[in-house]
Design an enzyme around this catalytic site. Structure first.
Site, mmCIF file in Angstrom:
data_model
loop_
_atom_site.group_PDB
_atom_site.id
_atom_site.type_symbol
_atom_site.label_atom_id
_atom_site.label_comp_id
_atom_site.label_asym_id
_atom_site.label_seq_id
_atom_site.Cartn_x
_atom_site.Cartn_y
_atom_site.Cartn_z
ATOM 1 C CE LYS A 192 -4.458 0.931 0.368
ATOM 2 N NZ LYS A 192 -5.603 0.159 -0.158
ATOM 3 N N GLY B 295 -22.063 -0.612 -3.582
ATOM 4 C CA GLY B 295 -23.446 -0.845 -3.157
ATOM 5 C C GLY B 295 -24.435 -0.969 -4.300
ATOM 6 N N GLY C 106 -22.962 3.528 -3.531
ATOM 7 C CA GLY C 106 -21.904 3.974 -4.433
ATOM 8 C C GLY C 106 -21.507 2.859 -5.375
ATOM 9 N N GLY D 67 -24.821 2.639 1.740
ATOM 10 C CA GLY D 67 -23.856 3.268 0.822
ATOM 11 C C GLY D 67 -24.146 2.843 -0.598
#
Ligand code: NAD
Length: 367
Positions: free
Chosen positions: A77, A182, A179, A177
């Site tokens: 990451k 979702g 978005g 959510g």
């Protein structure tokens, strides 16, 4: 020294790199956690208040997710401490400088995360030729547009039918959510006979036990409106989605939304974790004790990274969907079978499986 090694264990991290470019006020950290299975894939997060600890935790989460998904990739990451809403020219310069700084970190492949997107990945790719989550024009598969993660969630739901008392045909679904994750989860689940009875976003919750039209809700969101502007149904506050009467509950918004203070309001028999770390460990344990099946995030929301890995290896969108289906079906089943066999929670079962894969991959390597 101690601060850097605070999170070190038998798996990683393999490398921690601090980047500082005073001219651009660029400050970034890269954590390459584990590369036993192959070069690490993991997103680049741009937020003003990112921390070293966050970067460690997110990198480890990617090691587990990529191992659980059976990808030939380890986990890593990166975080850039900056405001993602900075002027576009400055953002481009910052991302390009970051890309140059990691030019020789060849065992880390950058993907999009909070504060970065496919455009940012195109800049990284232009600089160093090593990024995933690219725009379609340069060979990318736009994973949020095609619904890679939402598709994986629907596949996990299919498998879960054999392990709990929920049938997809007629199942009442609530999505927190609406978005990228979702709305596509709702689309793929309703295509399998489920009924969307509630949806929420940061402005509120809309509930209609007779069913909500997924396309109409998605159209509202595309116009920049909230789901609460949907024509028919009861409008409730943002967090009311937690207590909605339903069979399947899908968190697909923020981390830490289910804690000991609200876990007992959840009515569903099946929870599919679209968001990363949506529940605290205590709340997950409580759900398990109550007999609620809660499918762990890194098993069921891996559709996006599987899609990114297929893109990286030159595959097409249809191959990506085929791979997501195969891997999520297999891994959800393996997790739930281990849960039954070992009499542990789904998360303990999933963590055990992923860890075992990482350790086995490490045994094949010299160092
Ligand atoms: P998104 O920004 O497209 O959508 C998030 C939605 O959640 C928005 O509609 C927003 O209004 C809503 N929201 C924000 N805070 C809320 C709250 N407190 N209550 C209810 N709704 C709220 O983000 P996304 O890409 O769909 O990602 C959602 C979550 O899934 C994130 O936690 C992300 O890390 C995780 N995730 C995403 C992917 C992916 O492929 N996009 C893959 C794995 C995990």
């Amino acid at each position: 020294m101690n601060e850097l090694f605070k999170f070190a264990d038998d798996i990683g991290p393999a490398k921690v790199i601090a980047i500082h470019e005073p001219k651009l006020a660029l400050r970034a950290i890269v954590v390459v956690d584990n590369v036993a299975a192959g070069p690490a894939i993991g997103g680049c997060r741009m937020e003003p208040d990112v921390t070293l600890e966050e970067c460690f935790r997110l990198a480890r989460a990617m090691t587990m997710k990529n191992a659980a998904a059976g990808l030939p990739h380890g986990g890593g990451k990166s975080v850039i401490a900056a405001d993602p809403a900075m002027p576009p020219e400055r953002k481009e310069l910052t991302i390009r400088a970051f890309a140059q700084a990691i030019r020789d970190v060849r065992d880390y492949i950058v993907g999009p995360d909070m504060g970065t997107n496919e455009r940012a990945m195109a800049w990284v790719h232009d600089e160093i030729g090593r990024a995933v989550g690219l725009p379609r024009e340069i060979g990318g598969i736009p994973l949020d547009e095609v619904g890679a993660t939402g598709f994986g969630i629907a596949i996990a739901a299919e498998v879960a039918q054999d392990f709990c008392d929920v049938r997809l045909a007629g199942a009442r679904v609530a999505v927190q959510g609406f978005g990228a994750v979702g709305k596509h989860a709702a689309r793929f689940l309703t295509a399998r006979g489920a009924v969307l009875v509630a949806a929420s976003d940061s402005s509120g919750t809309i509930v209609n036990p007779k069913g909500l039209d997924v396309q109409a809700l998605a159209a509202l969101k595309a116009e920049g409106k909230s789901v609460v502007e949907y024509g028919s149904g009861e409008r409730l506050g943002r967090d009311a989605i937690v207590g909605v009467e339903c069979d399947i509950w899908i968190p697909a918004a923020r981390p830490d939304v289910v804690t000991m203070s609200n876990v007992d309001s959840l009515r569903a028999k099946l929870i599919i974790q679209g968001a990363n770390i949506p529940a605290s460990p205590e709340a997950e344990q409580r759900l398990h004790q109550r007999g609620v099946l809660s499918l762990p995030d890194f098993i069921v929301n891996a559709g996006g990274v599987i899609c990114a890995a297929v893109e990286y290896h030159g595959g097409t969108q249809s191959l990506a969907f085929q791979t997501i289906e195969e891997k999520i079906r297999e891994n959800t089943r393996a997790t739930l079978e281990a849960m039954r066999r070992r009499k542990v929670s789904p998360r303990e079962a999933a963590t055990g499986l992923a860890r075992e894969r990482v350790v086995r991959a490490m045994e094949y390597r010299r160092f």
